[in-house]
Design a protein around this motif. Sequence first.
Motif, short mmCIF file in Angstrom:
data_model
loop_
_atom_site.label_atom_id
_atom_site.label_comp_id
_atom_site.label_asym_id
_atom_site.label_seq_id
_atom_site.Cartn_x
_atom_site.Cartn_y
_atom_site.Cartn_z
N ARG A 138 0.80 -1.22 0.00
CA ARG A 138 0.00 0.00 0.00
C ARG A 138 0.84 1.28 0.00
O ARG A 138 2.04 1.23 0.28
CB ARG A 138 -0.91 0.04 1.26
CG ARG A 138 -2.10 -0.85 1.23
CD ARG A 138 -1.81 -2.35 1.31
NE ARG A 138 -0.94 -2.74 2.39
CZ ARG A 138 -1.26 -3.58 3.37
NH1 ARG A 138 -2.44 -4.16 3.39
NH2 ARG A 138 -0.39 -3.89 4.31
N HIS A 186 -3.86 -1.39 -2.14
CA HIS A 186 -4.71 -0.23 -1.89
C HIS A 186 -3.87 1.04 -1.83
O HIS A 186 -2.71 1.02 -1.42
CB HIS A 186 -5.44 -0.38 -0.55
CG HIS A 186 -6.31 -1.60 -0.49
ND1 HIS A 186 -7.38 -1.81 -1.33
CD2 HIS A 186 -6.24 -2.69 0.32
CE1 HIS A 186 -7.94 -2.97 -1.04
NE2 HIS A 186 -7.27 -3.54 -0.06
N LEU A 198 -5.33 2.61 3.16
CA LEU A 198 -6.08 1.59 3.89
C LEU A 198 -6.29 2.06 5.32
O LEU A 198 -5.34 2.33 6.05
CB LEU A 198 -5.30 0.26 3.87
CG LEU A 198 -5.88 -0.89 4.68
CD1 LEU A 198 -7.30 -1.23 4.26
CD2 LEU A 198 -4.99 -2.13 4.55
N GLU A 238 -7.84 0.59 8.42
CA GLU A 238 -8.32 -0.74 8.77
C GLU A 238 -8.61 -0.85 10.26
O GLU A 238 -9.62 -0.36 10.75
CB GLU A 238 -7.27 -1.78 8.33
CG GLU A 238 -7.80 -3.19 8.31
CD GLU A 238 -6.83 -4.13 7.61
OE1 GLU A 238 -5.64 -4.12 7.95
OE2 GLU A 238 -7.26 -4.87 6.71
N PRO A 267 -3.72 2.74 -8.94
CA PRO A 267 -3.69 2.01 -7.67
C PRO A 267 -4.15 0.57 -7.88
O PRO A 267 -5.08 0.31 -8.63
CB PRO A 267 -4.69 2.77 -6.79
CG PRO A 267 -5.55 3.54 -7.73
CD PRO A 267 -4.69 3.84 -8.92
N GLY A 268 -3.47 -0.38 -7.21
CA GLY A 268 -3.93 -1.76 -7.21
C GLY A 268 -3.45 -2.62 -8.35
O GLY A 268 -4.13 -3.57 -8.73
N ARG A 279 -8.48 -4.04 -5.45
CA ARG A 279 -7.88 -2.99 -4.60
C ARG A 279 -8.50 -1.63 -4.89
O ARG A 279 -8.94 -1.37 -6.00
CB ARG A 279 -6.37 -2.89 -4.85
CG ARG A 279 -5.67 -4.23 -4.97
CD ARG A 279 -5.61 -5.01 -3.69
NE ARG A 279 -5.10 -6.35 -3.95
CZ ARG A 279 -4.16 -6.95 -3.25
NH1 ARG A 279 -3.64 -6.36 -2.19
NH2 ARG A 279 -3.75 -8.16 -3.56
N TYR A 280 -8.46 -0.75 -3.90
CA TYR A 280 -9.11 0.55 -3.99
C TYR A 280 -8.15 1.71 -3.66
O TYR A 280 -7.24 1.54 -2.85
CB TYR A 280 -10.29 0.59 -3.01
CG TYR A 280 -11.52 -0.08 -3.57
CD1 TYR A 280 -12.54 0.67 -4.13
CD2 TYR A 280 -11.63 -1.47 -3.58
CE1 TYR A 280 -13.66 0.05 -4.68
CE2 TYR A 280 -12.74 -2.09 -4.12
CZ TYR A 280 -13.75 -1.33 -4.67
OH TYR A 280 -14.85 -1.93 -5.22
N LEU A 328 -9.71 2.18 1.00
CA LEU A 328 -10.52 1.16 1.66
C LEU A 328 -10.55 1.48 3.15
O LEU A 328 -9.51 1.58 3.79
CB LEU A 328 -9.92 -0.24 1.46
CG LEU A 328 -10.51 -1.36 2.34
CD1 LEU A 328 -12.00 -1.54 2.10
CD2 LEU A 328 -9.78 -2.68 2.11
N SER A 335 -7.10 5.30 -13.27
CA SER A 335 -7.36 3.93 -12.85
C SER A 335 -7.63 3.00 -14.02
O SER A 335 -8.31 3.36 -14.96
CB SER A 335 -8.58 3.94 -11.92
OG SER A 335 -9.03 2.64 -11.67
N HIS A 342 -12.02 1.77 -9.72
CA HIS A 342 -12.36 1.71 -8.29
C HIS A 342 -12.10 3.04 -7.61
O HIS A 342 -11.15 3.74 -7.94
CB HIS A 342 -11.50 0.64 -7.59
CG HIS A 342 -11.89 -0.75 -7.96
ND1 HIS A 342 -11.20 -1.85 -7.55
CD2 HIS A 342 -12.91 -1.22 -8.72
CE1 HIS A 342 -11.77 -2.94 -8.02
NE2 HIS A 342 -12.81 -2.58 -8.75
N GLU A 385 -14.07 1.84 -1.02
CA GLU A 385 -14.84 0.77 -0.37
C GLU A 385 -14.85 1.09 1.12
O GLU A 385 -13.80 1.45 1.69
CB GLU A 385 -14.17 -0.58 -0.63
CG GLU A 385 -14.98 -1.74 -0.08
CD GLU A 385 -14.32 -3.11 -0.33
OE1 GLU A 385 -13.43 -3.20 -1.20
OE2 GLU A 385 -14.68 -4.06 0.37
#
Lengths: 602, 602
Positions: free
Chosen positions: A430, A452, A455, A457, A482-483, A489-490, A493, A522, A526, A529
């Motif tokens: 990330r 991501h 992130l 989390e 990204p991803g 992947r976002y 996230l 992108s 995405h 999320e």
Amino acid sequence: MKSLLACTVILGALAAQARIINVSDHGIAPGKDNTFALNRLLESIGNESGVTLNFPKGTYDFHQDNAAEVYRAVSNHDNGLKRIIFPLFDHKDITIEGNGSLFLMHGRVVPFTLERASGITLKNFSIDWEQSFHAELKCIERDIAKQSAVFECDETLYPNKIDNGMLMFDRMGQWDPIGANMVWDKDTHAPIYNTDRYAVQGWKPNKVSKPGKNKIKLEKCFKKEPPPVGSTLVVYGVHPTSRLCPAIHITNSKNVKIENVTVHDAGGMGLIVERTENIELDGMKVTSNSQRVVSTRADATHFIGCKGLIKVENCVFEHMLDDAINVHGAYVPVVEYLGNNQFLCNISHFQQWGLIFAEPGDRIALMDRSTVLPVSETTVTDIKILNEHRFVLTVAGVPEKLPEIMSVENLTWNPDLEFRNNIVRENRARSILVTTKGKVIIENNYLSSQMHGILIEGDNNKWYESGAVQDVMIRNNEFVNPGYARDNRYPLLASPLFTKDQRMGEGRYHRNITFENNTVRSFNGHLVEARSVDGLKILNNKLIYSDDYPKAEEGETIELEYCNNVEISGNSASGFDHPITIKTEDTENLTIGKNKGFTAKK
Amino acid sequence: MKSLLACTVILGALAAQARIINVSDHGIAPGKDNTFALNRLLESIGNESGVTLNFPKGTYDFHQDNAAEVYRAVSNHDNGLKRIIFPLFDHKDITIEGNGSLFLMHGRVVPFTLERASGITLKNFSIDWEQSFHAELKCIERDIAKQSAVFECDETLYPNKIDNGMLMFDRMGQWDPIGANMVWDKDTHAPIYNTDRYAVQGWKPNKVSKPGKNKIKLEKCFKKEPPPVGSTLVVYGVHPTSRLCPAIHITNSKNVKIENVTVHDAGGMGLIVERTENIELDGMKVTSNSQRVVSTRADATHFIGCKGLIKVENCVFEHMLDDAINVHGAYVPVVEYLGNNQFLCNISHFQQWGLIFAEPGDRIALMDRSTVLPVSETTVTDIKILNEHRFVLTVAGVPEKLPEIMSVENLTWNPDLEFRNNIVRENRARSILVTTKGKVIIENNYLSSQMHGILIEGDNNKWYESGAVQDVMIRNNEFVNPGYARDNRYPLLASPLFTKDQRMGEGRYHRNITFENNTVRSFNGHLVEARSVDGLKILNNKLIYSDDYPKAEEGETIELEYCNNVEISGNSASGFDHPITIKTEDTENLTIGKNKGFTAKK
């Protein structure tokens, strides 16, 4: 009395004046091992404050043989005896001025350790190692039908041997098998698109041979197929001996500044900071040197249990084998309530063993481990460390009814974060992970990572990284592809990480996240999320199709679950030939305004 | 003033009175994990002196989970974080009275650590582990033609698995390969005669399979042939993780007594003592429990750099995987003379890393490393420890001409040894190793070991165990079948260990060794081998043929090289059908008196 006072004031003023020490006056010079002389010089400074160690520009070698050594628990690393080149223990107001010098390490050393230090400035130097903590094998030939590949690997740079059929690399005192590995692209200088396809099953013996000097042939050990010719297979060993040497370790310290410092390699992270108040990175770079594809063995920077402000500006983080930055605390499970306001606690994640979870006076929350939500707050009155895993926490008060399974989180040590004008690119994993209750501003950055982008989390059952955020502003950033690890992947996230035994509780986990005015180039369309967020704004972002990687259509553009108070407005999408969608589930108080090119689903 | 003084005297008298604590009043009892309660109790005692911890007779379990933990360098062991059950740090005049209890350990723990303690008495208990640090495999079937054997190995006692073709044993947190191994005889309960014949080449993958529950089959991995049916193959892992947990570790302490303590197992030595003044072992036993063939993973007892008196009486040491006792100091090589009376020194043997070589005030000798002889003596004025390997020694004076290669030896820390009325038998390796400048008396012991009976060595290039002896009396001992490992072993071998680069110097290395009135029951007719000894008396010993092992005729009965002032008189040999010989080389002032049944050779 008056003259005494005057005298004190004068002495104080003198002490505050900077003393500049030219290290060359103390036997420190390019072309020799400087460890012994440097350590004697640092000792001689003792607790004198206001000293600058001035290194005339040059390459300074530091070997491990005469280094200071201390047993150190280092969060997110492997604990052990550490040989330290710059041991800054209890030092105050010291500046290390490199004037553009290279500090070249030899062996398994930690270049900088700051412990109970304050007012330390590290500036204008680079850190590198003569021999790296990983190895790079360039693919020069592959046979897809036979599932084999031949690699070029300079044996002087990356000493290796075949032992009992296993390819083993000399990592300065230990022999590592392939272990963790990843393929890097020759054109992007980044992890190759869908790199997992080429992964070597490095924990099992492979069919390996040496068809010539500096040549290694691997057969029938690739996940799907051998890597493309020209790509580089990077191998970096196994736990628990693969993260022994961060470049800079800071703990229990205050007011630290890292300015124009470049880290080219590390047997761990570029910078790991624990329980430290106020730290500023300005113009820090983590990047590979010209001979290597990869820089650090793990994250560029990582912060656990800090407070005050973490300010990161004008930095470049690239070529790392892990994230650019991670800011979090620690959830620690409770083994048993001992009565008398005492909890026996057990640090579960092996890379947090030895962490100082709290000290008397810290506010903590007691959490229900089944929902990851807090049930009460109190103050620590005593902490008794039993061993690296366990401690007994005494607190001012406990609720009448305790959850069946519990953990604790430190509320006092939650920093603010300003992450501004930085470039993150060409790294594994990330760009940014952040879980702090402090105020977070992430703005004007260029972020192009393989997993991501950002992130948010927090989990209480795997990495035990706390905690829920309360105020996060993400604006004016440019996300580029990204991803490209390829799975779902976002750019952003935000979601606690639940295990199958955990469930959503009464309230949402995260709060107040704004994702605004960002541009996202992108290949998969995405954007965000989010799960269990109360107060989420996704405003005025531009999502633009990029053909840098193969088109991908999996997943929604915006996907929400169990959120509350959400506003999605002013966003635009362009160039995609698949639907740009918003999908929400179990979400209340949702406002969807005008979003150009978006389709809302239920 | 008078009343204040009186008050002080009364308080002093009170403090000196013993306080007896019944541990059962503090939550310590059979049938539960007592580690946490015991550690809290020891803490509460703090620096109170004159306390007895009284354990009512029973089996007390101690688990690792809540144990105190400290990073410890332990000489002749593997350094690391140690979980300690009885951490006696800085305690004074404490008695642990077990009343015949068993202290049963669970996991990778060190049962006792004494650091800077004085007046500690450990008495009347046994130490054992639920799971051992070695594994025992009983041979139930062998096929010499196919070079295979089937072993019975209880998987609950010795958990194991086959991993990538390697037989691996669970050693409480790590998986060990076979590694070091040795076969034990079913009848003698000792290492089998000529055990090397059956050795498993344990460091390489073997052909291994599991033909049934608790059965392990090994093929084509024995040095000469599979072990006999009924014998036990003992396997005990590899360095550097095979000596993590001695049973009792004592360092920097004074006046310690160990009385009627039995050690049944240890992941290292039964007792390791460093830099301690005066220690007495009375009625200590090291022996296997009824379920196992083998006791400790290494020596029963071991002393490095001690002073005062080491008194060992009425002990039984058996079934160990190494020597019964070793008393020595350390030679430390000098890397470089730094000028200003400073020597940069480097501890060479990896199991001495972290040793406290000296403290200010200690007398040391500077040695010529090419001859292992001293060139000058001086006093330590400062010692600066750089890391576990290296330190800088500052001394009061240095000679004008320094040897080209040097090492240092501590002269102050050399204990006397009294080793009396003990039984040593059925163990791997030697009975006694001793190299101290103190007065040594070894008398009235029963010694029956697999290698040399008594080894007086000292070397400066391999184990770095100093030093040369000055006064050793060995009398009235009974040696039974010494050397049934089978190679050329002696009841007494006194000789420095030279490497090919070292040579005899101007003077002899050892001095004043008397071997007198001993009875030796021997299958090979060996008595004494000595090299570089000045003042050697071999008087009135009885050498009697024993048919317990196959007859052996290799080597001389007495063999001397480069000795001076030697008297050999009054010895007798009987029952041998090969010549009982005395061979001398390069030896001056030799008196050979009447020796019945002996033949002198030149």
